[in-house]
Design a protein around this motif. Structure first.
Motif, PDB file in Angstrom:
ATOM      1  N   LYS A  41       6.906   6.522  -3.924  1.00 25.98           N
ATOM      2  CA  LYS A  41       7.650   5.959  -5.222  1.00 25.98           C
ATOM      3  C   LYS A  41       7.148   4.645  -5.287  1.00 25.98           C
ATOM      4  N   LYS A  42       6.597   4.029  -4.598  1.00 26.22           N
ATOM      5  CA  LYS A  42       6.165   2.392  -4.715  1.00 26.22           C
ATOM      6  C   LYS A  42       4.536   2.460  -5.066  1.00 26.22           C
ATOM      7  N   LEU A  43       3.925   3.576  -5.139  1.00 27.62           N
ATOM      8  CA  LEU A  43       2.350   3.722  -5.430  1.00 27.62           C
ATOM      9  C   LEU A  43       2.218   3.750  -6.770  1.00 27.62           C
ATOM     10  N   ASP A  44       1.140   3.313  -7.211  1.00 23.44           N
ATOM     11  CA  ASP A  44       0.690   3.174  -8.478  1.00 23.44           C
ATOM     12  C   ASP A  44      -0.004   4.737  -8.927  1.00 23.44           C
ATOM     13  N   LYS A  45       0.695   5.521  -9.676  1.00 21.53           N
ATOM     14  CA  LYS A  45       0.164   6.872  -9.999  1.00 21.53           C
ATOM     15  C   LYS A  45      -1.294   6.826 -10.846  1.00 21.53           C
ATOM     16  N   THR A  46      -1.581   5.793 -11.365  1.00 23.98           N
ATOM     17  CA  THR A  46      -2.847   5.563 -12.158  1.00 23.98           C
ATOM     18  C   THR A  46      -4.113   5.313 -11.122  1.00 23.98           C
ATOM     19  N   SER A 100      -7.404   0.158   4.790  1.00 27.07           N
ATOM     20  CA  SER A 100      -6.288   1.021   4.812  1.00 27.07           C
ATOM     21  C   SER A 100      -4.798   0.639   4.904  1.00 27.07           C
ATOM     22  N   GLN A 101      -4.005   1.491   4.205  1.00 26.17           N
ATOM     23  CA  GLN A 101      -2.672   0.820   4.655  1.00 26.17           C
ATOM     24  C   GLN A 101      -2.283   2.211   5.413  1.00 26.17           C
ATOM     25  N   ASN A 102      -1.258   1.916   6.349  1.00 25.10           N
ATOM     26  CA  ASN A 102      -0.318   2.885   7.205  1.00 25.10           C
ATOM     27  C   ASN A 102       0.811   3.324   6.592  1.00 25.10           C
ATOM     28  N   ILE A 103       0.651   4.470   6.027  1.00 24.99           N
ATOM     29  CA  ILE A 103       2.155   5.164   5.640  1.00 24.99           C
ATOM     30  C   ILE A 103       1.997   6.547   6.381  1.00 24.99           C
ATOM     31  N   PRO A 104       2.921   6.486   7.546  1.00 24.48           N
ATOM     32  CA  PRO A 104       2.772   7.732   8.222  1.00 24.48           C
ATOM     33  C   PRO A 104       3.505   8.977   7.426  1.00 24.48           C
ATOM     34  N   LEU A 134       1.568  16.878  -0.968  1.00 24.14           N
ATOM     35  CA  LEU A 134       2.734  16.034  -1.150  1.00 24.14           C
ATOM     36  C   LEU A 134       2.699  15.099  -2.447  1.00 24.14           C
ATOM     37  N   LEU A 135       1.449  14.384  -2.367  1.00 26.33           N
ATOM     38  CA  LEU A 135       1.174  13.315  -3.611  1.00 26.33           C
ATOM     39  C   LEU A 135       1.088  14.291  -4.853  1.00 26.33           C
ATOM     40  N   LYS A 136       0.393  14.930  -4.931  1.00 32.27           N
ATOM     41  CA  LYS A 136      -0.045  15.951  -6.094  1.00 32.27           C
ATOM     42  C   LYS A 136       1.409  16.259  -6.737  1.00 32.27           C
ATOM     43  N   ARG A 137       2.175  16.998  -5.743  1.00 29.46           N
ATOM     44  CA  ARG A 137       3.539  17.539  -6.191  1.00 29.46           C
ATOM     45  C   ARG A 137       4.368  16.352  -6.766  1.00 29.46           C
ATOM     46  N   ASN A 145       6.751  10.728   1.500  1.00 26.00           N
ATOM     47  CA  ASN A 145       7.657  10.955   0.556  1.00 26.00           C
ATOM     48  C   ASN A 145       8.434   9.901  -0.190  1.00 26.00           C
ATOM     49  N   GLU A 146       9.147   9.109   0.469  1.00 20.83           N
ATOM     50  CA  GLU A 146       9.875   7.943   0.038  1.00 20.83           C
ATOM     51  C   GLU A 146       8.898   6.737  -0.384  1.00 20.83           C
TER      52      GLU A 146
END
Length: 115
Positions: free
Chosen positions: A71-76, A58-62, A95-98, A67-68
């Protein structure tokens, strides 16, 4: 009459437990499916919590920075979100679904994301 209400209440509790169990099984299936697809595993706990113990994949993204960072994540790619109890990862999933991510599953506690 009172006995009927007791039976109804008991039936409602059994139905709710059954629904909870069914949802758990569906989530487990989805996590396993996503893992086979090399999903991104995001642990939304705090840095301190993550450093104490985490899924090594896993990667930690608190949550407060997601939300910020999204923007760098692959939506696919499929995404598995996890935390300590499932509360923050539920918020992260929403949040990700929105933000337009469609393949997101809330694994709940990070320990459930282990192979």
């Amino acid at each position: 009459m009172e006995t009927q209400y007791q039976y109804l209440a008991f039936g409602a509790v059994i139905a709710l437990l059954g629904l909870k169990f069914w949802r758990l099984k569906q989530t487990q299936k989805k996590v396993a499916e996503f893992m086979k697809q090399n999903a991104i595993i995001i642990d939304v706990r705090s840095v301190e919590e993550f450093n104490q113990a985490a899924n090594p994949k896993s990667q930690n993204i608190p949550l407060d920075t997601l939300n910020e960072a999204c923007k760098k994540l692959d939506k696919t790619k499929p995404i598995i979100v996890c935390c300590a109890s499932g509360m923050r990862s539920s918020m992260a999933q929403s949040l990700l679904k929105r933000q337009g991510f469609t393949n997101v599953v809330n694994a709940g506690p990070w320990t459930k994301t282990l192979d």
